[in-house]
Design an enzyme around this catalytic site. Structure first.
Site, short mmCIF file in Angstrom:
data_model
loop_
_atom_site.label_atom_id
_atom_site.label_comp_id
_atom_site.label_asym_id
_atom_site.label_seq_id
_atom_site.Cartn_x
_atom_site.Cartn_y
_atom_site.Cartn_z
N PRO A 2 0.82 -1.22 0.00
CA PRO A 2 0.00 0.00 0.00
C PRO A 2 0.85 1.26 0.00
O PRO A 2 1.81 1.37 0.76
CB PRO A 2 -0.81 -0.12 1.29
CG PRO A 2 -0.12 -1.12 2.13
CD PRO A 2 0.67 -2.00 1.23
N GLU A 3 0.53 2.17 -0.88
CA GLU A 3 1.24 3.43 -0.98
C GLU A 3 0.33 4.55 -0.47
O GLU A 3 -0.81 4.29 -0.08
CB GLU A 3 1.64 3.69 -2.44
CG GLU A 3 2.64 2.68 -2.99
CD GLU A 3 4.05 2.86 -2.42
OE1 GLU A 3 4.32 3.91 -1.80
OE2 GLU A 3 4.86 1.94 -2.58
N HIS A 92 -5.68 -13.80 9.53
CA HIS A 92 -4.91 -12.57 9.35
C HIS A 92 -5.64 -11.32 9.84
O HIS A 92 -5.16 -10.21 9.67
CB HIS A 92 -4.54 -12.39 7.88
CG HIS A 92 -3.73 -13.53 7.34
ND1 HIS A 92 -2.55 -13.94 7.92
CD2 HIS A 92 -3.96 -14.36 6.30
CE1 HIS A 92 -2.08 -14.98 7.24
NE2 HIS A 92 -2.91 -15.25 6.26
N ARG A 114 1.17 -10.25 6.39
CA ARG A 114 2.61 -10.30 6.65
C ARG A 114 3.00 -9.65 7.98
O ARG A 114 4.15 -9.72 8.38
CB ARG A 114 3.38 -9.68 5.47
CG ARG A 114 3.15 -10.51 4.19
CD ARG A 114 3.98 -10.02 3.04
NE ARG A 114 5.40 -10.14 3.30
CZ ARG A 114 6.35 -9.68 2.49
NH1 ARG A 114 6.00 -9.06 1.38
NH2 ARG A 114 7.61 -9.84 2.78
N ARG A 159 23.01 17.46 -2.77
CA ARG A 159 22.73 16.02 -2.71
C ARG A 159 23.26 15.34 -3.96
O ARG A 159 22.84 15.64 -5.06
CB ARG A 159 21.23 15.77 -2.54
CG ARG A 159 20.81 16.09 -1.12
CD ARG A 159 19.35 15.94 -0.91
NE ARG A 159 18.94 14.55 -0.77
CZ ARG A 159 18.03 14.17 0.13
NH1 ARG A 159 17.50 15.02 0.95
NH2 ARG A 159 17.66 12.92 0.20
#
Ligand SMILES: [Zn+2]
Length: 279
Positions: A2-3, A92, A114, A159
């Site tokens: 999931p983002e 789960h 997970r 950077r």
């Protein structure tokens, strides 16, 4: 995984059903998430009204008067809301938060095969949740007006990493995961290996717009799945936008027809058009 768009869509799906309601009970069936779920979470939350359900990066912030419940979906988590008796919990389904009173009970159920997700309590007495160690060092929100070309330009000076790595680091702007980084750089016509310090002001301008457009599109696409979060029907799965370059190696660029290329940056695949994104 999931983002940010999935988390934002989850927030939008749940908020109207749970904000303002008191927690009746919390049932934690497995405390072994990424960090142990607090043993007394039920005692902490019972009888307390949820003020707002907010989001910071990929964290949901369940704000109560006496503190904030911080949740994260990890690698495989999802929330589902049940408006009546939920089905028997599966192996789960690690936690239920029950809101409201009969007959209007709503149960938010966290599923996480997970178990890299998180459910943590931050009491009000420990100060602003924004200073929690998980949140304190996050970059700006992509839709925050402070995330602009001047910010991106200043934050990339000095950077040496590639611009894609700088985006992924999350300390300039949050929510730009691997897929969204490739897509944003393509739309901004910036080569993903460009050293971040060499980003021009004009490129910074385009990149800010591209990041916002790509994430907004994904959230919009996920908006059509809102009802899938409620009840047992439908699939509250993860979604991706209609990718222009991601996972399209060898296929023609949708702008110029040149075959899309794939390269590895920090073990993650990057996709780009060698013509539209010249170095
Ligand atoms: Zn192209």
């Amino acid at each position: 995984m999931p983002e940010l768009p999935e988390v934002e869509v989850t927030r939008r799906a749940l908020a109207p059903y749970v904000e303002g309601l008191a927690v009746q009970a919390v049932r934690v069936r497995d405390r072994r998430l990424r960090w142990p779920v607090p043993a007394r979470l039920g005692t902490t939350l019972s009888g307390r009204a949820l003020l707002t359900l907010d989001r910071r990066a990929k964290y949901l912030l369940w704000r109560f008067e006496h503190g904030t419940l911080i949740s994260h979906l990890g690698m495989s988590g999802s929330w589902r809301l049940h408006l009546d008796a939920p089905p028997q919990p599966g192996v789960h389904d690690h936690a239920d938060i029950e809101f409201g009173a009969a007959p209007g009970v709503r149960i938010a159920r966290l599923t996480d095969p997970r178990r890299f997700g998180a459910l943590l309590w931050h009491p009000h007495g420990r100060g602003d949740v924004a200073r929690h160690p998980l949140l304190a060092h996050l970059g700006l929100e992509p839709f925050d007006t402070h995330f602009d070309a001047a910010h991106l330009y200043a934050a990339t000076r000095g950077r040496r990493v590639a611009i894609k790595q700088a985006l992924l680091s999350g300390d300039i702007v949050v929510g730009v995961g691997n897929i969204y980084a490739s897509e944003s750089l393509f739309r901004a016509q910036i080569h993903p290996a460009l050293p971040a310090a060499r980003l021009t002001r004009a490129q910074a301008e385009r990149l800010v717009e591209a990041v916002r457009a790509v994430l907004a599109e994904a959230i919009e696409a996920g908006g059509s799945t809102l009802r899938n979060f409620i009840g047992v029907d439908g699939n509250a799965g993860y979604f991706t936008l209609n990718a222009r370059v991601y996972d399209r190696a060898g296929q023609p660029c949708k702008v110029c027809g040149t075959p899309i290329r794939r390269l590895l940056q920090g073990q993650r695949a990057t996709f780009f058009c060698p013509r539209c994104q010249r170095r």
